[in-house]
Design an enzyme around this catalytic site. Structure first.
Site, mmCIF file in Angstrom:
data_model
loop_
_atom_site.group_PDB
_atom_site.id
_atom_site.type_symbol
_atom_site.label_atom_id
_atom_site.label_comp_id
_atom_site.label_asym_id
_atom_site.label_seq_id
_atom_site.Cartn_x
_atom_site.Cartn_y
_atom_site.Cartn_z
ATOM 1 C CB ILE A 27 10.497 -1.579 35.456
ATOM 2 C CG1 ILE A 27 9.260 -1.512 36.078
ATOM 3 C CG2 ILE A 27 10.873 -0.807 34.381
ATOM 4 C CD1 ILE A 27 8.827 -0.355 36.892
ATOM 5 N N GLY A 28 10.725 -5.112 36.162
ATOM 6 C CA GLY A 28 11.409 -5.891 37.384
ATOM 7 C C GLY A 28 10.613 -7.386 37.215
ATOM 8 C CG ASP A 29 10.205 -11.278 35.765
ATOM 9 O OD1 ASP A 29 9.194 -11.537 36.572
ATOM 10 O OD2 ASP A 29 10.188 -11.900 34.723
ATOM 11 C CG PHE A 32 5.569 -11.864 45.516
ATOM 12 C CD1 PHE A 32 5.126 -12.725 46.050
ATOM 13 C CD2 PHE A 32 6.718 -11.310 46.088
ATOM 14 C CE1 PHE A 32 5.385 -13.072 47.449
ATOM 15 C CE2 PHE A 32 7.102 -11.521 47.175
ATOM 16 C CZ PHE A 32 6.359 -12.420 48.194
ATOM 17 N N GLY A 33 5.658 -11.934 40.767
ATOM 18 C CA GLY A 33 5.155 -11.670 39.411
ATOM 19 C C GLY A 33 6.175 -10.521 38.671
ATOM 20 C CB THR A 34 6.128 -9.650 35.318
ATOM 21 O OG1 THR A 34 6.351 -10.987 35.322
ATOM 22 C CG2 THR A 34 7.151 -9.093 34.215
ATOM 23 C CB VAL A 35 7.472 -4.911 38.189
ATOM 24 C CG1 VAL A 35 6.789 -3.377 38.653
ATOM 25 C CG2 VAL A 35 7.204 -5.629 39.573
ATOM 26 C CE LYS A 49 5.467 -6.686 42.978
ATOM 27 N NZ LYS A 49 6.495 -7.497 42.435
ATOM 28 C CG ASP A 147 11.623 -12.033 48.627
ATOM 29 O OD1 ASP A 147 12.779 -12.413 48.819
ATOM 30 O OD2 ASP A 147 10.916 -11.899 47.356
#
Length: 299
Positions: A27-29, A32-35, A49, A147
């Protein structure tokens, strides 16, 4: 008063909940990483995450930092529910936000979402300012976000905004001798002084928040094709050109503009302009910004 302790979740649980980190659950990228969206046994839907491996520190430091971040609680911050550290894998578990990110609503590329009206946008501005002011002033040690951007402002079912990814910059810089550019902010939100010093400050966050206020008022992205042929070259530059020519009203987003909202939108634009001062010392603190925004509401 009874704080829930952070859940310590096993990797097996997380693999099961995310279907082995299946791409369809992303659902997100971010930097810091992928969600991933996940459903843990006995817990409601959560966001997991998966931190980028190259960027995390050793196990002890990670756990200590997690326990600190777990104590940072505020209605306008995304709650950290738990974590998992297994070998190289470091995973954070957050509350899942039904309405996704502010970015999603403002871009609305698929036109699938309703237009965000001005009252909702103003509510988002005030709530996000409150969350950020708490990080800067309400918690010791102070947390600089580094951020702040529209995709890091998440919205619950009532469109109450919650700031995400706070504390992660510190978590990662603790284990890196230099802060690489992909961490210290996102293109379009980075304050001018970062080019010279590379040091992050609370005033840098204030600048990035100013960009978010511009997005709420104009409906436009910070950078992109919109500004190719335009004076200023990006959202901040374009808005300042318009203000200089006494054409501030031209930047207001027509989809949110009405006879009722025009005055408020122009006032928020003024607050954004102060946040975006080139000189960090001239920018207000987040507590001041919050006060300015509340002042509009009380008129």
């Amino acid at each position: 008063m009874f704080e829930q302790p952070l859940l310590k979740i096993t990797l097996v649980d997380i693999l099961e909940a995310t279907n082995n980190f299946c791409k369809t659950n992303i659902i997100g990228d971010g930097g810091f990483g992928t969600v991933y969206k996940a459903t843990l046994p006995g817990v409601k839907t959560v966001a997991v995450k998966k931190l980028s491996q190259a960027k995390t520190q050793g196990n002890r430091e990670f756990i200590a930092e997690m326990e600190t971040l777990g104590k940072v609680k505020h209605q306008n911050l995304v709650p950290l529910l738990g974590y998992c550290s297994f070998g190289e894998e470091k995973l954070l578990v957050y509350e899942y936000m039904v309405n996704g990110s502010l970015d999603l609503w403002l871009r609305n590329q698929s036109r699938a979402l309703d237009v965000l009206d001005w009252p909702k946008r103003f509510k988002i501005a005030i709530g996000a300012a409150r969350g950020l002011a708490f990080l800067h002033h309400g918690f010791t040690p102070h947390i600089i976000h580094r951020d702040i951007k529209a995709s890091n402002i998440l919205l619950d079912e009532d469109f109450e905004p919650k700031v995400a990814d706070f504390g992660l910059a510190r978590l990662i810089s603790a284990c890196e001798t230099h802060v690489s550019t992909d961490i210290a902010g996102t293109f379009g939100y980075i304050p001018p002084e970062y080019g010279q010093s590379g040091r992050s400050t609370t005033r840098g966050d204030v600048y990035s928040f100013g960009v978010i206020l511009l997005e709420l008022v104009t409906g436009k992205e910070p950078t992109g094709p919109d500004f190719k042929e335009v004076e200023g070259g990006n959202l901040v530059g374009w808005v300042f050109q318009k203000i200089k020519k006494d054409q501030a009203a031209d930047v207001l987003d027509p989809t949110a503009l009405s006879a009722d909202s025009k005055q408020m939108m122009l006032q928020v634009l003024q607050i954004a302009a102060v946040c975006l001062s080139d000189n960090p010392a001239k920018r207000p603190t987040m507590l001041k910004v919050l006060k300015f925004l509340k002042g509009i509401k009380d008129e």
